[in-house]
Scaffold this motif. Sequence first.
Motif, PDB file in Angstrom:
ATOM      1  N   SER A 136       0.803  -1.222   0.000  1.00 33.88           N
ATOM      2  CA  SER A 136       0.000   0.000   0.000  1.00 33.88           C
ATOM      3  C   SER A 136       0.838   1.276   0.000  1.00 33.88           C
ATOM      4  N   ILE A 137       2.004   1.259   0.666  1.00 30.46           N
ATOM      5  CA  ILE A 137       2.807   2.486   0.760  1.00 30.46           C
ATOM      6  C   ILE A 137       4.087   2.421  -0.067  1.00 30.46           C
ATOM      7  N   ARG A 162       6.325   7.114   5.654  1.00 31.30           N
ATOM      8  CA  ARG A 162       5.227   6.828   4.733  1.00 31.30           C
ATOM      9  C   ARG A 162       4.070   6.126   5.432  1.00 31.30           C
ATOM     10  N   GLN A 165       2.156   8.815   7.199  1.00 33.72           N
ATOM     11  CA  GLN A 165       1.393   9.602   6.229  1.00 33.72           C
ATOM     12  C   GLN A 165       0.145   8.850   5.769  1.00 33.72           C
ATOM     13  N   ALA A 166       0.241   7.529   5.725  1.00 33.93           N
ATOM     14  CA  ALA A 166      -0.904   6.709   5.333  1.00 33.93           C
ATOM     15  C   ALA A 166      -1.835   6.422   6.505  1.00 33.93           C
TER      16      ALA A 166
END
Length: 205
Positions: A136-137, A162, A165-166
């Motif tokens: 996903s990231i 990351r 951030q997600a």
Amino acid sequence: SVRSWIERNSDGSKPVTWHSGRISMRLIEEPRLGLGWARRRSVLEARGAIIALIDDDVVLGGTWAEGLFGAFGNPGVALVSGRVTALWESGSPPSWFQSSHEWVVSLFDLGEFDQVLPHPRGVGANFAFRRGVPESIGNFLGEMDRSGDRLSGGGESEFFDRARQARLIGAYAAGMRVDHWIPEVRLTRSYFCRIAFEYGVARLR
């Protein structure tokens, strides 16, 4: 179960599988030099639902696996950071060593109790994540981490960035403990200055 060991820039030519009791291990050649490339290859080669990464100079505690799987028992947890304590070659740190220096030698200790980390963080010596996280990231950045004599690092920090951030949720698992070997050569002021400089350069790339 199968554990994978990624040999960084190995001169071997073929993946090798060992079987010992209930454990199987695969040795996989990664031709590109550097920790980041080895981590990327680990993610690509992993077959399980959980990917755990440790340094090659740590000693796993007796409750490491229990702590790992216990933390992932919470379905909302995407990443888990284990406890990393020091195994000093000199027996103790130098007098000038402070808690703010722990990141330089990859120590991470939030105490005796597990906790959820709404903002995941940790060190590369001992952490894990669900297979879906890099899907996903994105995977690790191959060119970012240590390579040969270059001490640049921060690949796991960028990966955690990351994840935050997600808005992924992390956890700290006290039982997922390792002791990290800290040789005296890594406790000099010149080493600290060099690694801090190269880490900063890597983060700016």
